[in-house]
Write a protein that holds these residues in place. Sequence first.
Motif, PDB file in Angstrom:
ATOM      1  N   GLU A  52     107.242  57.732  11.488  1.00  0.00           N
ATOM      2  CA  GLU A  52     107.949  56.873  10.537  1.00  0.00           C
ATOM      3  C   GLU A  52     107.861  57.443   9.124  1.00  0.00           C
ATOM      4  O   GLU A  52     108.806  57.323   8.354  1.00  0.00           O
ATOM      5  CB  GLU A  52     107.396  55.443  10.574  1.00  0.00           C
ATOM      6  CG  GLU A  52     108.235  54.495   9.733  1.00  0.00           C
ATOM      7  CD  GLU A  52     107.795  53.049   9.842  1.00  0.00           C
ATOM      8  OE1 GLU A  52     108.279  52.249   9.025  1.00  0.00           O
ATOM      9  OE2 GLU A  52     106.987  52.733  10.729  1.00  0.00           O
ATOM     10  N   LEU A  75     108.373  55.861  -1.104  1.00  0.00           N
ATOM     11  CA  LEU A  75     108.340  55.652   0.346  1.00  0.00           C
ATOM     12  C   LEU A  75     108.140  54.177   0.675  1.00  0.00           C
ATOM     13  O   LEU A  75     108.743  53.652   1.613  1.00  0.00           O
ATOM     14  CB  LEU A  75     107.237  56.495   0.995  1.00  0.00           C
ATOM     15  CG  LEU A  75     107.468  58.000   1.039  1.00  0.00           C
ATOM     16  CD1 LEU A  75     106.233  58.713   1.594  1.00  0.00           C
ATOM     17  CD2 LEU A  75     108.683  58.352   1.864  1.00  0.00           C
ATOM     18  N   ARG A 107     114.893  59.561   4.428  1.00  0.00           N
ATOM     19  CA  ARG A 107     115.705  58.544   3.751  1.00  0.00           C
ATOM     20  C   ARG A 107     115.534  58.598   2.237  1.00  0.00           C
ATOM     21  O   ARG A 107     116.478  58.349   1.507  1.00  0.00           O
ATOM     22  CB  ARG A 107     115.344  57.157   4.257  1.00  0.00           C
ATOM     23  CG  ARG A 107     115.844  56.885   5.638  1.00  0.00           C
ATOM     24  CD  ARG A 107     115.553  55.477   6.025  1.00  0.00           C
ATOM     25  NE  ARG A 107     116.018  55.220   7.369  1.00  0.00           N
ATOM     26  CZ  ARG A 107     115.988  54.045   7.936  1.00  0.00           C
ATOM     27  NH1 ARG A 107     115.504  53.010   7.275  1.00  0.00           N
ATOM     28  NH2 ARG A 107     116.421  53.886   9.157  1.00  0.00           N
ATOM     29  N   LYS A 129     113.993  49.135   4.802  1.00  0.00           N
ATOM     30  CA  LYS A 129     114.290  49.738   6.101  1.00  0.00           C
ATOM     31  C   LYS A 129     115.196  48.878   6.964  1.00  0.00           C
ATOM     32  O   LYS A 129     116.087  49.377   7.643  1.00  0.00           O
ATOM     33  CB  LYS A 129     112.996  50.042   6.858  1.00  0.00           C
ATOM     34  CG  LYS A 129     113.215  50.777   8.149  1.00  0.00           C
ATOM     35  CD  LYS A 129     111.911  51.040   8.827  1.00  0.00           C
ATOM     36  CE  LYS A 129     112.176  51.688  10.177  1.00  0.00           C
ATOM     37  NZ  LYS A 129     110.960  51.821  10.933  1.00  0.00           N
ATOM     38  N   LEU A 172     110.959  58.097   6.775  1.00  0.00           N
ATOM     39  CA  LEU A 172     111.035  57.551   5.413  1.00  0.00           C
ATOM     40  C   LEU A 172     111.266  58.674   4.397  1.00  0.00           C
ATOM     41  O   LEU A 172     112.016  58.503   3.432  1.00  0.00           O
ATOM     42  CB  LEU A 172     109.752  56.781   5.078  1.00  0.00           C
ATOM     43  CG  LEU A 172     109.530  55.468   5.844  1.00  0.00           C
ATOM     44  CD1 LEU A 172     108.144  54.912   5.547  1.00  0.00           C
ATOM     45  CD2 LEU A 172     110.603  54.452   5.492  1.00  0.00           C
ATOM     46  N   GLN A 179     110.613  51.842   2.732  1.00  0.00           N
ATOM     47  CA  GLN A 179     110.099  51.109   3.890  1.00  0.00           C
ATOM     48  C   GLN A 179     110.464  49.630   3.789  1.00  0.00           C
ATOM     49  O   GLN A 179     110.806  49.001   4.784  1.00  0.00           O
ATOM     50  CB  GLN A 179     108.582  51.276   3.988  1.00  0.00           C
ATOM     51  CG  GLN A 179     107.991  50.671   5.243  1.00  0.00           C
ATOM     52  CD  GLN A 179     106.485  50.806   5.278  1.00  0.00           C
ATOM     53  OE1 GLN A 179     105.826  50.791   4.236  1.00  0.00           O
ATOM     54  NE2 GLN A 179     105.946  50.951   6.479  1.00  0.00           N
TER      55      GLN A 179
END
Length: 164
Positions: free
Chosen positions: A26, A56, A33, A63, A30, A60
């Motif tokens: 993950e 981050l 992204r 998300k 992240l 998150q």
Amino acid sequence: MLKEALKEKILSPQEVRAILNTDNKEIVELCKRASIMPRKNSKGHTYFSYDEVKNLRKVQAQKGITNPMITSAQMQSPVMKNLLVSLKEMENNLSDRIAKVIDEKLEGMDEVVVELIRCKTDNETLRQKIIDLNKEIYQLKNDVNSYKSIGMGLYVKQNKHVWE
């Protein structure tokens, strides 16, 4: 001064996992992204800055929202649904057409491969025959050279033994 110290602080992946309460997979997602490239120190260990971890954490938190520009009301509209269905159909049609064209182009390749293998086998067989014929020619030349003329068209065979 405390803010400057936090900005310069570096965090290991283990610390980032603990802060974000997540796993490496993950964290990688992240980072993609948030367009963050983890850096490496002189020993090759990965590290993150405090600001990167803050970014981050923001990513998150967002998300669950795939695209904040599209509201749920817009997703419910029939126009949007029709557009998505049309795009999906177009994608499927294109994939089917491309697959069909590729299949047609590759259709004759099986025969070509079989013919190529047959030709290669024939080539190896002929190469071996050439080697055998060259050996036979060498032996026949030695036989011809063993005959010596004694005149008037008569020849006598001389036995020359190399190992004697």
